[in-house]
Design an enzyme around this catalytic site. Structure first.
Site, mmCIF file in Angstrom:
data_model
loop_
_atom_site.group_PDB
_atom_site.id
_atom_site.type_symbol
_atom_site.label_atom_id
_atom_site.label_comp_id
_atom_site.label_asym_id
_atom_site.label_seq_id
_atom_site.Cartn_x
_atom_site.Cartn_y
_atom_site.Cartn_z
ATOM 1 N N LYS A 187 86.236 65.817 81.053
ATOM 2 C CA LYS A 187 86.091 66.893 82.038
ATOM 3 C C LYS A 187 86.004 66.324 83.461
ATOM 4 C CE LYS A 187 83.782 69.896 78.641
ATOM 5 N NZ LYS A 187 82.604 70.756 78.357
ATOM 6 N N TYR B 9 89.244 77.853 76.433
ATOM 7 C CA TYR B 9 87.905 78.364 76.146
ATOM 8 C C TYR B 9 87.915 79.845 75.784
ATOM 9 C CZ TYR B 9 85.899 73.919 77.617
ATOM 10 O OH TYR B 9 85.543 72.595 77.697
ATOM 11 N N ASN C 71 79.043 68.268 80.926
ATOM 12 C CA ASN C 71 78.683 67.412 79.790
ATOM 13 C C ASN C 71 79.823 66.479 79.371
ATOM 14 O OD1 ASN C 71 80.322 69.320 78.688
ATOM 15 N ND2 ASN C 71 78.795 70.191 77.307
ATOM 16 N N HIS D 279 85.082 67.367 76.073
ATOM 17 C CA HIS D 279 85.290 68.419 75.074
ATOM 18 C C HIS D 279 85.948 67.781 73.861
ATOM 19 C CE1 HIS D 279 86.841 72.221 73.329
ATOM 20 N NE2 HIS D 279 87.864 71.457 72.987
ATOM 21 N N GLU E 154 94.305 73.766 70.162
ATOM 22 C CA GLU E 154 94.057 73.092 71.439
ATOM 23 C C GLU E 154 95.133 72.033 71.727
ATOM 24 O OE1 GLU E 154 89.952 71.893 70.930
ATOM 25 O OE2 GLU E 154 89.253 73.975 71.078
#
Ligand code: IDP
Ligand code: MG
Length: 139
Positions: free
Chosen positions: A11, A51, A114, A117, A128
């Site tokens: 990310k 998402y 965080n 993913h 994905e």
């Protein structure tokens, strides 16, 4: 043990902290193989598709604006039981609770920012991967 492919994304916080190489090293050190990789700034549409299961949740807008604020590294990671192995290396969502030794436990102090993913099921991995990679882009 089945050879699986999973989708993994570093990310924008990982990119900003200059720890992209370090995190990729952890996956390689485990014995996993890179089958595909791209550096890209996601569009809002791409983030919303990735998402989609979280649409309508209170953190959805924050999540979409976070993952579109800078470059991400999109990866397909391959290996025995790669889907669960990569999830276990990544650790639980909340960096404050993630155990030391996991990627989030070692690099994240936030539930939203965080670091990475990873797909959580074979169905999610297939969806994905297909969002970001054509078949001929995987080796
Ligand atoms: P996961 O990434 O561990 O699979 P999910 O529950 O699928 O966690 O949530 C997707 C992402 O949404 C998380 O990685 C995190 O960036 C963000 N997120 C999840 N829960 C919250 C929250 O309560 N507040 C803010 N962001 C959240
Ligand atoms: Mg998830």
């Amino acid at each position: 043990m089945p050879v699986e492919r999973t989708f993994f994304m570093l990310k924008p916080d990982a990119y900003e902290k200059r720890i992209v190489g370090e995190i990729i090293s952890r996956l390689e050190r485990k014995g996993l193989r890179i089958a595909g990789m791209k550096l890209k700034k996601l569009s809002r549409e791409e983030a919303e598709k990735l998402y989609a299961v979280h649409k309508g949740k209170p953190f959805f807008e924050e999540l979409v604006s976070f993952v579109t604020r800078g470059p991400v590294v999109l990866m397909v990671i391959e290996g025995d039981s790669a889907i669960s192995v990569v999830r276990n290396l990544l650790g639980p969502t909340d960096g404050r609770k993630a155990p030391p030794g996991t990627i989030r436990g070692d690099y994240a102090l936030s539930v939203s920012e965080n670091i990475a993913h990873a797909s959580d099921s074979p169905e999610a991995a297939e969806y994905e991967i297909s969002l970001f990679f054509d078949k001929d882009e995987l080796v």
